[in-house]
Enzyme design. Structure first.
Site, short mmCIF file in Angstrom:
data_model
loop_
_atom_site.label_atom_id
_atom_site.label_comp_id
_atom_site.label_asym_id
_atom_site.label_seq_id
_atom_site.Cartn_x
_atom_site.Cartn_y
_atom_site.Cartn_z
N SER A 123 0.64 -1.31 0.48
CA SER A 123 -0.20 0.08 0.06
C SER A 123 1.08 1.10 -0.03
CB SER A 123 -1.00 0.38 0.94
OG SER A 123 -0.20 -0.46 2.21
N HIS B 132 -3.52 -3.89 -5.16
CA HIS B 132 -3.79 -3.10 -4.25
C HIS B 132 -5.59 -3.63 -3.28
CE1 HIS B 132 -3.63 0.24 -0.74
NE2 HIS B 132 -3.39 -1.04 0.05
N ASN C 13 -4.97 6.04 -1.15
CA ASN C 13 -3.55 6.11 0.18
C ASN C 13 -3.12 8.46 0.30
OD1 ASN C 13 -4.27 3.80 1.99
ND2 ASN C 13 -2.73 3.06 1.33
#
Length: 313
Positions: free
Chosen positions: A148, A169, A219
């Site tokens: 990640s 991911h 993220n």
């Protein structure tokens, strides 16, 4: 003119068929890492008809992983086959038949189409793994990382198959979360990229594509948001409780940033932001937080340790 049109259509169809023939259809998957993410990926792959081998360092870990998958499948079938318990039992049986385990990654990759790595977020350990498996996997095998926060390009450079390397991911919990970020490096071939997109769809996910940029999409937006919340609290502009309430009621988020940090794990968030800061030290979005560093040093890592920004019983 009609002949020319027919000839063009036939040529186009032939070209499309040729391209499709070159694209790898993933049937056999090897998942490295029997933790929550790895087990979840193995589950959805097996449930969608793929032959899956789940690999970890010990039989004890793999037994725990298999038990977790069985329990997760039972929860899935309660919803999916609420009125058909027999069909649910058959679904569980078929899924588990597609799944096997091993402690020897090098021995099982010789017949696999896709290797998905889901081990600890450590660049050196991942590089060592990929470098070793690269010697044993067939030429056609695609390598993918579930990282990640680390750069896919750096992981790919540990192998000789940079064109057959990408990011996949998944999000936790894998059986429930529909998103997969498919990461294409400058070296990832179009054929590999399309194979990873197709695989993501085949396991029931909605893939989005992104270049190999820190944090990818989710993220990259989420971690700076959480860090800015911590800085807001550090400056004394608002309490952590009020910040959480504000984002839940004002932005419609299911969790506030401090609740989310505790859920994710403060050590995980610190690891990500420290990694990004080393890549771009002048980017204010990636600046470390003294408070976050202090809590991690005190082993107050969030829900998993009973205390982070909040205390848990």
């Amino acid at each position: 003119m009609a002949f020319a049109t027919r000839h063009f259509v036939r040529a186009a169809s032939s070209s499309a068929a040729s391209a499709a023939a070159k694209k790898l259809i993933v049937k056999h998957v090897t998942v490295i890492g029997g933790g929550l993410m790895g087990a979840g990926i193995a589950q959805v792959a097996a449930a969608s008809g793929h032959t899956v081998v789940l690999v970890d360092q010990s039989d004890e870990i793999l037994k725990k992983s298999t038990k977790g998958i069985e329990e997760s499948l039972k929860r899935v079938t309660k919803k999916k086959f609420a009125d058909k318990p027999e069909a649910g039992a058959e679904f569980i049986e078929k899924t588990l038949k597609n799944l096997s385990t091993s402690t020897d990654a090098a021995a099982v990759v010789h017949s696999t189409d896709l290797v998905i790595e889901a081990i600890v977020e450590n660049q050196e350990i991942k590089n060592e793994l990929f470098k070793r498996l690269d010697k044993f996997a067939p030429e056609h095998t695609i390598f993918a990382s579930n990282t990640s926060s680390l750069q896919i390009t750096q992981l790919a450079n540990s192998t000789t198959r940079q064109d057959r390397f990408g990011g996949l991911h998944f999000f936790n919990p894998v059986p429930m979360m529909k998103l997969v970020e498919v990461i294409k490096t400058p070296m990832t071939s179009q054929k590999t990229f399309e194979s990873l997109m197709d695989f993501s769809k085949a396991v029931g996910k909605s893939p989005v594509s992104c270049k190999d940029t820190p944090g990818f999409i989710v993220n990259r937006l989420l971690v700076p948001y959480m860090m800015e919340a911590v800085r807001l609290f550090e400056r004394g502009d608002a309490s952590k409780e009020d910040i959480d309430v504000a984002m839940k009621l004002g932005a419609g988020y299911p969790m506030g940033p401090f609740e989310l940090l505790d859920y994710v794990g403060l050590d995980t968030s610190k690891y990500i932001i420290d990694g990004w800061h080393s890549l771009e030290p002048n980017n204010p979005l990636f600046a470390p937080s003294p408070l976050l560093n202090k809590l991690v040093q005190e082993k107050k890592l969030g829900k998993k340790t009973g205390e982070g920004f909040y205390k848990y019983k």
